[in-house]
Structures are given as C-alpha cells and as structure tokens.
Motif scaffolding. Structure first.
Motif, PDB file in Angstrom:
ATOM      1  N   PHE A 261      -0.348   4.767   8.927  1.00  0.00           N
ATOM      2  CA  PHE A 261       0.023   4.944   8.023  1.00  0.00           C
ATOM      3  C   PHE A 261      -0.713   3.686   7.172  1.00  0.00           C
ATOM      4  CE2 PHE A 261       2.526   7.832  11.338  1.00  0.00           C
ATOM      5  CZ  PHE A 261       2.623   8.786   9.589  1.00  0.00           C
ATOM      6  N   ALA A 262      -1.698   2.901   7.762  1.00  0.00           N
ATOM      7  CA  ALA A 262      -1.704   2.708   6.763  1.00  0.00           C
ATOM      8  C   ALA A 262      -3.311   2.911   6.160  1.00  0.00           C
ATOM      9  CB  ALA A 262      -3.083   1.053   7.386  1.00  0.00           C
ATOM     10  N   ILE A 263      -3.265   3.766   6.680  1.00  0.00           N
ATOM     11  CA  ILE A 263      -5.232   4.818   6.662  1.00  0.00           C
ATOM     12  C   ILE A 263      -4.428   5.558   4.575  1.00  0.00           C
ATOM     13  CG2 ILE A 263      -6.880   6.509   6.985  1.00  0.00           C
ATOM     14  CD1 ILE A 263      -6.139   5.011   9.798  1.00  0.00           C
ATOM     15  N   SER A 264      -5.403   5.595   3.892  1.00  0.00           N
ATOM     16  CA  SER A 264      -4.513   6.125   2.357  1.00  0.00           C
ATOM     17  C   SER A 264      -5.231   7.653   2.742  1.00  0.00           C
ATOM     18  CB  SER A 264      -5.749   5.433   1.372  1.00  0.00           C
ATOM     19  OG  SER A 264      -7.250   5.726   1.373  1.00  0.00           O
ATOM     20  N   GLU A 265      -5.874   8.157   3.205  1.00  0.00           N
ATOM     21  CA  GLU A 265      -6.050   9.461   3.598  1.00  0.00           C
ATOM     22  C   GLU A 265      -4.921  10.194   4.534  1.00  0.00           C
ATOM     23  OE1 GLU A 265      -9.494  12.602   5.122  1.00  0.00           O
ATOM     24  OE2 GLU A 265      -9.410  10.338   5.646  1.00  0.00           O
ATOM     25  N   ASN A 266      -4.542   9.782   5.367  1.00  0.00           N
ATOM     26  CA  ASN A 266      -3.764  10.234   5.715  1.00  0.00           C
ATOM     27  C   ASN A 266      -2.340  10.032   4.791  1.00  0.00           C
ATOM     28  OD1 ASN A 266      -4.767  10.572   8.341  1.00  0.00           O
ATOM     29  ND2 ASN A 266      -3.989   8.085   9.429  1.00  0.00           N
ATOM     30  N   LEU A 267      -2.070   8.942   4.916  1.00  0.00           N
ATOM     31  CA  LEU A 267      -0.931   9.159   2.998  1.00  0.00           C
ATOM     32  C   LEU A 267      -1.375  10.166   2.035  1.00  0.00           C
ATOM     33  CD1 LEU A 267      -0.383   5.135   2.664  1.00  0.00           C
ATOM     34  CD2 LEU A 267       0.518   6.729   4.163  1.00  0.00           C
TER      35      LEU A 267
ATOM     36  N   ILE B 209       0.335   2.588  -8.227  1.00  0.00           N
ATOM     37  CA  ILE B 209      -0.485   2.574  -7.123  1.00  0.00           C
ATOM     38  C   ILE B 209      -0.112   2.607  -5.843  1.00  0.00           C
ATOM     39  CG2 ILE B 209      -2.941   1.923  -6.905  1.00  0.00           C
ATOM     40  CD1 ILE B 209      -1.147   5.550  -6.304  1.00  0.00           C
ATOM     41  N   THR B 210      -0.227   0.819  -5.772  1.00  0.00           N
ATOM     42  CA  THR B 210       0.482  -0.027  -4.928  1.00  0.00           C
ATOM     43  C   THR B 210       1.526   0.577  -4.000  1.00  0.00           C
ATOM     44  OG1 THR B 210      -0.785  -1.694  -5.452  1.00  0.00           O
ATOM     45  CG2 THR B 210       0.900  -2.411  -4.143  1.00  0.00           C
ATOM     46  N   ARG B 211       2.783   0.519  -5.215  1.00  0.00           N
ATOM     47  CA  ARG B 211       4.460   0.730  -5.089  1.00  0.00           C
ATOM     48  C   ARG B 211       4.325   2.448  -3.949  1.00  0.00           C
ATOM     49  NH1 ARG B 211       6.394  -0.125  -9.439  1.00  0.00           N
ATOM     50  NH2 ARG B 211       7.538  -2.421  -8.716  1.00  0.00           N
ATOM     51  N   GLN B 212       3.255   2.978  -5.331  1.00  0.00           N
ATOM     52  CA  GLN B 212       3.133   4.452  -3.852  1.00  0.00           C
ATOM     53  C   GLN B 212       2.727   4.626  -3.108  1.00  0.00           C
ATOM     54  OE1 GLN B 212       1.058   7.361  -6.153  1.00  0.00           O
ATOM     55  NE2 GLN B 212       0.296   8.307  -4.212  1.00  0.00           N
ATOM     56  N   ARG B 213       1.754   3.941  -2.615  1.00  0.00           N
ATOM     57  CA  ARG B 213       1.859   3.392  -1.157  1.00  0.00           C
ATOM     58  C   ARG B 213       2.596   3.417  -0.346  1.00  0.00           C
ATOM     59  NH1 ARG B 213      -1.713   8.195  -0.936  1.00  0.00           N
ATOM     60  NH2 ARG B 213      -3.917   7.541  -1.398  1.00  0.00           N
ATOM     61  N   TYR B 214       3.572   2.129  -0.749  1.00  0.00           N
ATOM     62  CA  TYR B 214       4.783   1.600  -0.163  1.00  0.00           C
ATOM     63  C   TYR B 214       5.163   2.624   0.274  1.00  0.00           C
ATOM     64  CZ  TYR B 214       2.223  -3.346  -0.057  1.00  0.00           C
ATOM     65  OH  TYR B 214       1.108  -4.063  -0.180  1.00  0.00           O
ATOM     66  N   GLU B 215       5.634   3.190  -1.156  1.00  0.00           N
ATOM     67  CA  GLU B 215       6.543   4.230  -0.478  1.00  0.00           C
ATOM     68  C   GLU B 215       6.402   4.971   0.244  1.00  0.00           C
ATOM     69  OE1 GLU B 215      10.037   3.621  -2.126  1.00  0.00           O
ATOM     70  OE2 GLU B 215       9.973   2.454  -3.573  1.00  0.00           O
TER      71      GLU B 215
ATOM     72  N   ILE C 145       6.743   0.105  15.697  1.00  0.00           N
ATOM     73  CA  ILE C 145       6.992  -0.522  14.161  1.00  0.00           C
ATOM     74  C   ILE C 145       6.036   0.380  13.119  1.00  0.00           C
ATOM     75  CG2 ILE C 145       6.343  -3.136  13.456  1.00  0.00           C
ATOM     76  CD1 ILE C 145       7.797  -4.420  15.529  1.00  0.00           C
ATOM     77  N   LEU C 146       5.772   0.116  12.208  1.00  0.00           N
ATOM     78  CA  LEU C 146       4.640   0.284  11.362  1.00  0.00           C
ATOM     79  C   LEU C 146       4.094  -0.828  10.283  1.00  0.00           C
ATOM     80  CD1 LEU C 146       5.807   3.525  11.650  1.00  0.00           C
ATOM     81  CD2 LEU C 146       5.629   3.953   9.144  1.00  0.00           C
ATOM     82  N   HIS C 147       2.514  -0.507   9.980  1.00  0.00           N
ATOM     83  CA  HIS C 147       1.801  -1.347   9.466  1.00  0.00           C
ATOM     84  C   HIS C 147       1.369  -0.843   8.191  1.00  0.00           C
ATOM     85  CE1 HIS C 147      -1.042  -4.221   8.348  1.00  0.00           C
ATOM     86  NE2 HIS C 147      -0.978  -4.458   9.101  1.00  0.00           N
ATOM     87  N   GLY C 148       1.768  -0.907   6.937  1.00  0.00           N
ATOM     88  CA  GLY C 148       1.541  -0.635   6.492  1.00  0.00           C
ATOM     89  C   GLY C 148       0.139  -0.125   5.168  1.00  0.00           C
ATOM     90  N   PRO C 149      -0.107   0.292   4.324  1.00  0.00           N
ATOM     91  CA  PRO C 149      -1.391   0.226   3.621  1.00  0.00           C
ATOM     92  C   PRO C 149      -1.621  -0.889   2.682  1.00  0.00           C
ATOM     93  CG  PRO C 149       0.032   1.552   2.131  1.00  0.00           C
ATOM     94  CD  PRO C 149       1.089   1.108   3.827  1.00  0.00           C
TER      95      PRO C 149
END
Length: 263
Positions: free
Chosen positions: A29-35, A78-84, A58-62
């Motif tokens: 879930f660090a990969i935008s395509e997966n998000l 968009i940063t907040r969206q991806r983090y969410e 544990i998850l590594h974020g984007p």
C-alpha cells in the motif's frame, strides 16, 4: 518484536515467517496503483497474509510524489488522500503501525518552518483517529535529526512517533546513526534495519556495511517496546540480519573480540 519487509516473493516470505516467527512490514500500500484499487487490494492481500500465516503486520505508507509540508493546497490534499487510503488498509488488515516518509529533499526544501508545517499536517491527519495504530514518521534523505525531533515534540497525539531508519541515517545524515538514535530515542517507536558503506543506500545485510550496530543498539535497547523491521531484498540477507539482530534484542552485544550480555 521483529519484522521484515515484504520485499521477497511470497513463498520466501512464508518460509522466513515459518523459520523465525517474524512479522511482516507490507509495502503493498505504498504503491499508488494499488491504492487506486483499494478494496480489491485489501481483500487480495488479506488472503496472501493468511496463506503466509502472517500474524503480525506493519504497513509502509505511500511516499512517491507526495509532500506533507507542501505550500500547495492541492498537493497537500492528494498527500492526505493517499495517507488516508493506506491508513484504511492498515485498519482493515489489523496492522499495529503505519510508516510514512518525511518526503524531505535537501537543497530543494528549506528547513525554516518545516517542522511546524509537518506537525500541522500530522495533527490534522490524526484529528479523527484513535491510538489503535501507531503513525510513524521515517527519515530518508534527511541530513539532520533536529527537524524530526521538533516535529515529534509538536504533534500532540498518543499514536504519533518516529521510525528511525539506521541505513538512511548512516548514508545521508550528518551525524552517526548512533547519534540519531541517542537524540531521537524519546520519540522512536520503530526502527528500520539495514546496512551500507555510508555512501549509498544499498539495503545490505547487517555486517556487510559500516553501520556501528553495537553503538546504535546501546541507545535503542533503552526504548521500551521498540520494534524493528529488517529491510533487505533477499532471503539470505534477511536471515543474516535476523541472526544478528535477535541477539541484540535478547540483550547481547556482538563484538569482534567479545560478546557481552546486558541481561
């Protein structure tokens, strides 16, 4: 608790879990395509974790192309969206922690006001969240530990802390990674473990580079309930690092001439 990054193929990851009992730090879930396909990816990764018999996560974020301290409100949105989105995955999968990069780029971003803006971003991000998942900020290209410490001081939320990456501190930091550990240990909750020769971020096994792991672990062993992720990309490097790291976690210092038990 020890973890290793899911940089290996699933079968190798499954084997390492079976041999060591370590948890996994997911990079899915660090990969935008997966998000972009979040629910589908959560479901498929859930099944993969079950097959690998992974019990601790544990998850590594984007981080690519994102910037929490940006002055551009659209980039911040968009940063907040991806983090969410990554946080949603962490919640759904039962992760204990999620790690986000500082995204700081030296010589491009000024440090004046950086900590204030980073703290404001994370306080807003954490406003509607409880402390069931620790939200951790990781150093990458950062040269100085002071801005990270100042950010951690400013964020008044029980879930927030720091992830110290000792490999990054070793090759990018102005001070030794032991000094980073000493100065930040009041806020460190998680540590990324890998080695290099101090000139390039190579994610080598412990002992294959020049990180003074004895000096680092003298500081980190004072942190209660600190967790560690081995960030190496081959099964052999993960296992080599595991055999070394578990001795420190058990209170044993490795030295060329002697071994000293702290327990």
């Amino acid at each position: 608790m020890l973890y290793f990054s899911h940089l290996l193929e699933d079968e190798d990851t499954k084997a390492v879990i079976r041999e060591t009992g370590m948890g996994v730090e997911a990079i899915e879930f660090a990969i935008s395509e997966n998000l972009n396909h979040l629910n589908e990816k959560i479901f498929s990764y859930q099944n993969r974790l079950k097959d690998m018999k992974c019990k601790n996560l544990i998850l590594h974020g984007p981080f690519l192309d994102l910037n929490p301290m940006t002055f551009d409100d659209k980039i911040q949105a968009i940063t907040r969206q991806r983090y969410e989105e990554a946080y949603t995955a962490a919640k759904a999968l039962g992760a204990a922690k999620i790690v986000y990069h500082t995204c700081y780029v030296p010589d491009f971003y000024l440090l004046i006001g950086w900590a204030e803006r980073m703290a404001a971003f994370f306080e807003e991000f954490l406003k509607d969240k409880d402390d069931s998942i620790e939200v951790l900020m990781e150093n990458v290209l950062d040269r100085q530990w002071e801005p990270l410490k100042e950010t951690a001081k400013r964020v008044q939320h029980p879930a927030f802390g720091l992830c110290l990456d000792i490999g990054h501190a070793h090759c990018y930091g102005e001070d030794s990674c032991a000094q980073w550990a000493k100065e930040l240990k009041s806020y460190i909750r998680h540590v990324h473990i890998h080695d290099n020769m101090g000139n390039k971020d190579r994610h080598l096994a412990l002992g294959e580079g020049s990180v003074d792991i004895n000096a680092v672990m003298r500081e980190l062993r004072e942190i209660p309930k600190c967790t560690y992720t081995i960030e190496c990309s081959t099964r052999e490097a993960v296992m080599t690092s595991y055999e070394i790291l578990k001795k420190y976690v058990c209170g044993i210092e490795i030295d060329k001439k002697q071994r000293k038990c702290y327990s």
